[in-house]
Design a protein around this motif. Structure first.
Motif, short mmCIF file in Angstrom:
data_model
loop_
_atom_site.label_atom_id
_atom_site.label_comp_id
_atom_site.label_asym_id
_atom_site.label_seq_id
_atom_site.Cartn_x
_atom_site.Cartn_y
_atom_site.Cartn_z
N UNK A 149 4.88 8.28 -13.47
CA UNK A 149 5.65 7.06 -13.20
C UNK A 149 6.60 7.28 -12.03
N UNK A 150 6.90 6.25 -11.28
CA UNK A 150 6.45 4.87 -11.49
C UNK A 150 5.05 4.64 -10.93
N UNK A 151 4.32 3.75 -11.57
CA UNK A 151 2.99 3.37 -11.09
C UNK A 151 2.65 1.98 -11.62
N UNK A 191 -4.05 2.70 -7.52
CA UNK A 191 -2.70 2.61 -8.08
C UNK A 191 -1.71 2.25 -6.98
N UNK A 192 -0.67 1.49 -7.39
CA UNK A 192 0.54 1.36 -6.59
C UNK A 192 1.52 2.42 -7.08
N UNK A 193 2.10 3.19 -6.16
CA UNK A 193 3.04 4.23 -6.53
C UNK A 193 4.15 4.28 -5.49
N UNK A 194 5.13 5.15 -5.73
CA UNK A 194 6.14 5.45 -4.71
C UNK A 194 5.95 6.90 -4.28
N UNK A 246 4.43 2.31 -2.00
CA UNK A 246 5.41 1.26 -1.72
C UNK A 246 6.79 1.80 -2.05
N UNK A 247 7.58 2.09 -1.02
CA UNK A 247 8.95 2.58 -1.20
C UNK A 247 9.99 1.53 -0.84
#
Length: 380
Positions: A67-69, A76-79, A154-155
């Motif tokens: 996480x986060x995801x 996946x979207x992640x940071x 995505x940050x």
């Protein structure tokens, strides 16, 4: 000498074959090989056996995304803080022979990194937008498996803003509707968001949001997922106390990227009408009536401490209403009633007032009387 062998599996037993050279197992999983030899004199060796496990299956690659995801349709979207564990397990017979090595490489902005041996420490991905993670896992028999996983980094936090109907400058009325909107930022934004907000207002004030009423006491509220927050500053009767209302709000996306600093907007409610006073400048005489001359100026002064005076209205007797621009003079003699009121910049209207004056335009007449004897011959 003759060597014979037989292969026994869990499902069937084969016939004996004369051994002529190396052979291969026909199917994956557990096999029992039985064998014996016969010499030229016919002496038969006691049957021996060996169990082997055939493993032709590559390791199953199952990266663990922390996480986060947020799940995407193709990845996946992640940071850049999300840990990725390059896990793999051998799936062959009897638990598999075991994983030997795991290598990985990363594609970003058109370039692949070199293959890197995974050391068991979760990796992270720097830089926003699309990354391809390719994983190569090999077991102890050399069976190799590949996997490719897509990640959208995505940050960037979202941006939120307040929009609504201002009556005048920052002044509103209780039925003005305001909405907090959000736009998620970034080249590969996750898109979904949550709004957090609170409203602080004068004592006893309330706001209407999503079919319910809440006190404007600074308590934090959380909006519904990916839905703008729309509200009105009023109670059930449509009333809002006069004063300043502070709306503080911020948004975060589903990856926890939080907007900072918080947004703060001030909204002003003006429910008080202006106050208009009438004064006279010039000749004035007051008895039971107020007497003025045609030279006397009638001055109207309006005051509004909130949104300010928009217009002052007046009429004389049953005449039409006029916008007050400069002092009024009345030249027609007799009694006249001046009616007047003011309206502020957001439409609060003062109750009509009136003032009555008597206009005297006649010159005085003086008589001379002589007491005693007198002769009127042109000379007194």
């Amino acid at each position: 000498m003759c060597i014979r062998d037989s292969i026994i599996t869990d499902e069937y037993t084969t016939i004996w074959h004369e051994y002529t050279g190396p052979f291969y197992m026909p199917e994956e999983c557990e096999h029992t090989i039985e064998y014996y030899s016969i010499d030229w004199l016919g002496n038969v060796e006691e049957v021996k056996s060996t169990v082997v496990y055939v493993d032709n299956s590559p390791p199953a690659i199952a990266p663990g995304v922390g996480d986060p995801k947020v799940n995407a349709s193709d990845g996946y979207y992640i940071t850049s803080d999300t840990p990725i564990d390059l896990g793999a397990s051998d799936t062959g017979c009897n638990g598999g022979v075991g994983v030997d090595t795991i290598y990985y490489r990363i594609w970003y902005m058109g370039t692949w990194t070199s293959w890197t041996l995974y050391d068991g420490i979760p990796i992270t991905l720097d830089g926003e937008c699309v990354h391809y993670l390719e994983i190569n896992a090999t077991d102890l028999l050399g069976n190799t498996g590949f996997d490719n996983v897509t990640f959208y980094v995505d940050n960037s936090p979202p941006v939120s803003w307040l929009s609504g109907e201002m009556i005048f400058d920052d002044f509103i009325d209780p039925w003005s509707e305001f909405s907090i909107f959000v736009d998620d930022q970034g080249e590969c934004e996750v898109g979904d968001y949550t709004i957090h907000f609170r409203i602080t207002g004068p004592e006893g004030s309330m706001f209407y949001w999503f079919l319910d009423y809440y006190n404007c006491n600074g308590t934090w509220h959380t909006g519904f997922h990916s839905i703008p927050v729309s509200f009105q500053l009023r109670n059930e009767e449509g009333y809002a106390p006069r004063g300043i209302y502070t709306v503080e709000f911020w948004a975060e996306d589903d990856l926890g990227n939080a907007e900072s600093p918080h947004n703060i907007e001030e909204l002003k409610v003006d429910t008080v009408a202006p106050e208009t006073t009438l004064s006279l400048d010039g000749p004035v005489y007051e008895t039971t009536n107020v007497w003025i001359s045609s030279l006397t100026q009638i001055v109207l002064t309006a005051n509004d401490e909130d949104s300010g005076v928009s217009v002052v209205k007046y009429k004389i007797d049953d005449g039409i209403w006029h916008n007050y621009l400069y002092p009024i003079k009345i030249s027609e003699p007799g009694m006249h009633t001046i009616s007047y009121y003011s309206v502020d910049s957001i439409g609060n209207e003062e109750e009509e007032k009136s003032y009555t004056v008597d206009v005297d335009t006649s010159k005085p007449l003086t008589n001379l009387n002589i007491n005693g004897k007198s002769v009127e011959n042109g000379i007194t």
